[in-house]
Structures are given as structure tokens and as C-alpha cells.
Motif scaffolding. Structure first.
Motif: not given
Length: 90
Positions: A19-28, A54-63, A65-68, A74-78
Motif C-alpha cells: 500500500e505504501s508503494a501505491w501511496n508513494e506513486a499517487v503522491a509523486e 524471469g527477469r522481473i523477480k519482484n514485480p512490486g519493487g519493479y512498480f 522503481a518504475m513510478a520513480r 526518465k520514463i514516458d508512459l505513453s
């Protein structure tokens, strides 16, 4: 947009993202971009598992990192979503 947000909020748990990852992403990066990031990472993870790479070992951590990376510009979602669409169509 509310459907995307609802889907992202719901699917966050499928990634194992706290939930903290979600909240951080929403805030940022905002509610909609956080939701799109969840959906994008979930698809990347599914593709990774399906391919057997099998490159993504931790999808929650990947999320998280991607939000950051989205926040840092550095990443344009579109652009990433269009690239994903092109890969799937070929």
C-alpha cells in the motif's frame, strides 16, 4: 478514467506492491499515472513469465522503481505503452 484508477488500485495487490508503494506513486505521479503504471508493470511481468525469461523477480519493487522513473522523467508512459502495443501487434 475512473475505470483505469479502479483497475490499478485493485491490481496493485496482484503485483505484490505494498500500500505504501501505491501511496508513494499517487503522491509523486498522480492517481491516473500510478494506475497506468500498475497495469503496465503487470503486463510486463505477465509477458516476462510467459516468455520464461524471469527477469522481473519482484514485480512490486519493479512498480515502485518504475513510478520513480516516471516521476524523474526518465520514463514516458505513453511512449512505453505505444512500444508495448507495437511489440504485441508484430
Amino acid at each position: 478514467m475512473s475505470d483505469i484508477v479502479a483497475a490499478g488500485r485493485y491490481l496493485r495487490g496482484s503485483l505484490g506492491a505494498n500500500e505504501s508503494a501505491w501511496n508513494e506513486a499517487v503522491a509523486e505521479i498522480g492517481l491516473v499515472r500510478a494506475a497506468v503504471t500498475v497495469i503496465y508493470v503487470l503486463q510486463l511481468y505477465d509477458d516476462d513469465v510467459s516468455s520464461g525469461e524471469g527477469r522481473i523477480k519482484n514485480p512490486g519493487g519493479y512498480f515502485r522503481a518504475m513510478a520513480r522513473l516516471v516521476k524523474a522523467g526518465k520514463i514516458d508512459l505513453s511512449v512505453e505503452l505505444l512500444a508495448m502495443r507495437r511489440r504485441r501487434m508484430s
